[in-house]
Design an enzyme around this catalytic site. Structure first.
Site, short mmCIF file in Angstrom:
data_model
loop_
_atom_site.label_atom_id
_atom_site.label_comp_id
_atom_site.label_asym_id
_atom_site.label_seq_id
_atom_site.Cartn_x
_atom_site.Cartn_y
_atom_site.Cartn_z
N HIS A 124 -8.27 -1.15 0.97
CA HIS A 124 -7.34 -2.25 0.71
C HIS A 124 -8.13 -3.52 0.45
O HIS A 124 -9.13 -3.79 1.11
CB HIS A 124 -6.45 -2.52 1.92
CG HIS A 124 -5.73 -1.33 2.47
ND1 HIS A 124 -4.35 -1.24 2.49
CD2 HIS A 124 -6.17 -0.19 3.04
CE1 HIS A 124 -3.98 -0.10 3.06
NE2 HIS A 124 -5.08 0.56 3.40
N HIS A 135 -5.72 -1.68 -4.29
CA HIS A 135 -6.13 -0.52 -3.52
C HIS A 135 -7.04 0.34 -4.38
O HIS A 135 -6.69 0.69 -5.51
CB HIS A 135 -4.91 0.27 -3.04
CG HIS A 135 -4.06 -0.52 -2.10
ND1 HIS A 135 -2.98 -1.27 -2.55
CD2 HIS A 135 -4.16 -0.73 -0.77
CE1 HIS A 135 -2.44 -1.89 -1.51
NE2 HIS A 135 -3.13 -1.59 -0.43
N CYS A 160 0.80 -1.23 0.00
CA CYS A 160 0.00 0.00 0.00
C CYS A 160 0.83 1.28 0.00
O CYS A 160 0.45 2.24 -0.70
CB CYS A 160 -1.00 -0.01 1.14
SG CYS A 160 -0.39 -0.59 2.72
#
Length: 664
Positions: free
Chosen positions: A537, A405, A354
């Protein structure tokens, strides 16, 4: 005696009852032998608990989750009593219920052997047959310390309670020492004498005769309170169930799980291995395992693109500061490997993708018209798992995460989460998993230092996830305290072919990483203002490695044709028929089918047996008559066989089976 009123709570009703003072919980359930404890005003209590005016009382059945925990903890006490009968010098550790069973730790001079477990089981049966009563009594710290002065581990637990550090005790210590008053349970024999005692919060069964079925499974070494700096104790594991039939079913599931163990099948089917020279938790995939991995990746990559994701790629390492910005080092540092010195600067192996995806988002100005912006990659990540928890492919240190994401506006978040959940469930169904429930992980308000962000943001994020879960119609199970430090999450729990549960997808609502004091992510809104997106996420499989391990066990190695490393095994009856089958194999390969020809010197029956052991979906066998007819004998994995099938028809059958993605 005076009358009091209590409320008897049933699954779908509430019944007001008038009873006399001094009434015990068991009196409400005298006609229901399945009830072994009670929940009184929300707290689990023994059936001997005296009811107060206005109490709400609910029966706890032995086959419920709480009931089984109580059964198993009571059985652990019986086991500990039997051990101290046989080994009077044994000192007691802790003995909690665990999933599908219980354990108890002992400090003994000599480790237990299988023959010892047989002796302990025999002693336990005598205690159970005697019908000893579990009797609760309240004590003080001082009296307990005096009574248990010969039990050093119990003394230590009492000290932890007194110091307010009981949360630091090992798993299960809370069963021994709870908050508030200190209690001891005595096992009272038929003469009314105390046969054995243990420090315990309870509750317990009324008597040992309420233990219908149990079995001791194995013994192992275990450090006291899980700390390798402490003394190593001997732990005995057991299981207990509400009936002999339930116990037999559990033992069958264990046998079936052993048969399906992906580590064994991975070796037998030549799929993957774990070389010591590479290191613990770092698997390598062999050619056949590589086929499965590639098929999965190709399929999932294509599905992501169909669902609106854009494929990206990020490096395996990054400067340490990146993970301070994301918050991972302060809040997840123990799960990351130590820093690497690169040109005098500290770098880290990434444990997650991420932070790098955030940098891709931030690489240029974004407009609201681009949202949802969905980024996806198979990112290789590395996590510093403790050696004791590493387990085959299902718990590794290095793996490829099918990580995505989504960057959305707050208004788009509910629809995006629903989109992701539907996507995840569809993927699992494509791979043959279709029994699910959802788990909603929220923050623990008693530990605010483990989570970041405002109460308002947490409340909004949790409500969005909960609403989507409820709308799905799937069972929703709460997981208090299980959230990530940056936001709540929902995970898809899938049941495999033998009913075991595996955590698969996770979908997390993150309002922290995009914030101004983190990555300062922005998009230009319709009115020209700059707004912060919400980051969602999502990992569909969690990791490719883990999902392969789950699939190996789900299918017991017998993959559906589309995933099978070898889809067709061609078997000549004799050497004279080899060239014919090589020609058939070339035609299969042109049709996109993975085929091997067994041209070894083995007899035909052994070749068939080898193909069955390798769990190949189809076999094509050819002898002289087949060649003359331009045909093969078409054999299925389950042993069914059709002779005289034309080559064209045989190829068409295989292609249809592969394209259907179904099991055969």
């Amino acid at each position: 005696m005076s009358d009091i009123k209590v409320a008897l709570v049933h699954a779908d009703a509430r019944e007001e009852k008038t009873v006399t003072t001094g009434t015990k919980a068991w009196e409400l359930f005298a006609d229901d032998p399945s009830i072994i404890a009670a929940r009184v005003d929300g707290a689990l209590r023994d059936l001997a608990h005296e009811l107060a005016d206005g109490a709400e009382v609910e029966g706890v059945a032995i086959d419920s989750k709480d009931g089984r925990d109580i059964l198993r903890h009571s059985t652990a006490h019986v086991m500990a009593q039997a051990v101290q009968q046989l080994w009077p010098e044994a000192r007691l550790g802790i003995g909690p219920p665990v999933e599908n069973g219980f354990y108890y730790d002992f400090d003994v001079e000599t480790p237990f052997v299988p023959e010892d477990l047989t002796k302990i089981e025999s002693a336990m049966r005598k205690i159970i047959k005697e019908g000893q009563k579990f009797d609760r009594r309240v004590t003080t710290d001082a009296d307990a310390l005096n009574e248990l002065k010969d039990e050093p581990y119990k003394v230590e637990l009492i000290g932890l309670k007194g110091s307010g550090k009981s949360d630091d005790a090992a798993e299960g210590a809370s069963v021994e020492v709870g908050a508030g008053e200190l209690t001891i349970y005595d096992n009272i024999n038929r003469k009314g004498e105390v046969a054995w005692s243990d420090l315990c919060r309870g509750p317990h069964l009324p008597t040992t005769k309420r233990i219908p079925a149990f079995k001791l499974m194995r013994s192992a070494a275990a450090y006291w309170r899980g700390d390798e700096k402490n003394k190593q104790l001997q732990r005995i594991y057991g299981t207990a169930w509400e009936s002999k039939e339930a116990l037999d079913e559990h033992l069958f599931r264990i046998e079936e799980a052993e048969r399906r163990d992906h580590r064994k099948l991975g070796r037998d089917l030549d799929l993957f291995s774990f070389p010591d020279e590479i290191g613990s938790g770092l698997p390598v995939f062999h050619p056949k395992g590589g086929v499965i991995k590639r098929e999965m990746e190709d399929y999932v990559r294509r599905r992501h693109i169909e669902e609106g994701f854009e494929y990206v790629g990020t490096p395996h390492i990054a400067k340490e500061g990146l993970f301070y910005t994301s918050g991972h080092l302060p809040y997840y540092g123990e799960g990351m490997f130590p820093p690497l010195d690169v040109d005098g600067m500290d770098y880290r192996l990434k444990a997650m993708n991420c932070p790098m995806h955030n940098l891709i988002f931030r690489s240029r100005q974004r407009s609201y018209r681009e949202l949802p912006l969905r980024l996806f990659e198979f990112g290789s990540v590395y996590r510093h798992e403790k050696s004791g928890v590493i387990h085959g492919l299902t718990r590794v240190r290095g793996f490829a995460q099918d990580d995505s994401h989504s960057y959305v506006t707050k208004e788009q978040a509910p629809a995006e989460i629903k989109h992701l959940l539907d996507f995840c469930l569809g993927l699992f169904r494509d791979f043959g998993l279709d029994d699910f429930y959802l788990e909603l992980s929220t923050r623990d308000d008693s530990k605010p230092d483990k989570f970041i962000g405002s109460d308002e943001d947490w409340e909004i994020a949790t409500k969005v996830l909960e609403d989507v879960c409820i709308e799905s119609g799937l069972e929703l199970v709460p997981d208090p305290g299980g959230a990530a430090y940056y936001g709540p999450k929902v995970s898809v729990q899938a049941r495999d072919a033998i009913g075991r549960t595996w955590q698969m997808s996770t979908i997390q609502y993150d309002f922290n990483q995009p914030s101004a004091d983190r990555f300062n992510l922005e998009y230009v809104a319709p009115d020209g203002s700059r707004q912060q997106p919400v980051m969602i996420h999502s990992a569909k499989f969690g990791s490719i490695e883990r999902f392969i391990g789950v699939l190996v066990e789900h299918y017991a190695g017998a993959f559906p044709p589309w995933l099978a490393p070898v889809q067709v095994q061609a078997i000549p009856v004799a050497e004279a028929h080899v060239d014919y089958l090589y020609d058939v194999a070339r035609q299969l390969q042109k049709a996109g089918i993975r085929v091997e020809v067994d041209d070894s010197d083995d007899r035909m029956q052994k070749k068939i047996r080898n193909a069955q052991l390798q769990k190949v979906p189809f076999m094509m066998i050819a002898g002289g008559d087949d060649i003359a007819a331009g045909a093969v004998s078409f054999r299925y994995r389950d042993g069914r066989q059709e002779n005289g099938v034309s080559i064209e028809d045989a190829i068409a059958r295989v292609v249809a089976a592969v394209e259907s993605r179904e099991q055969v």
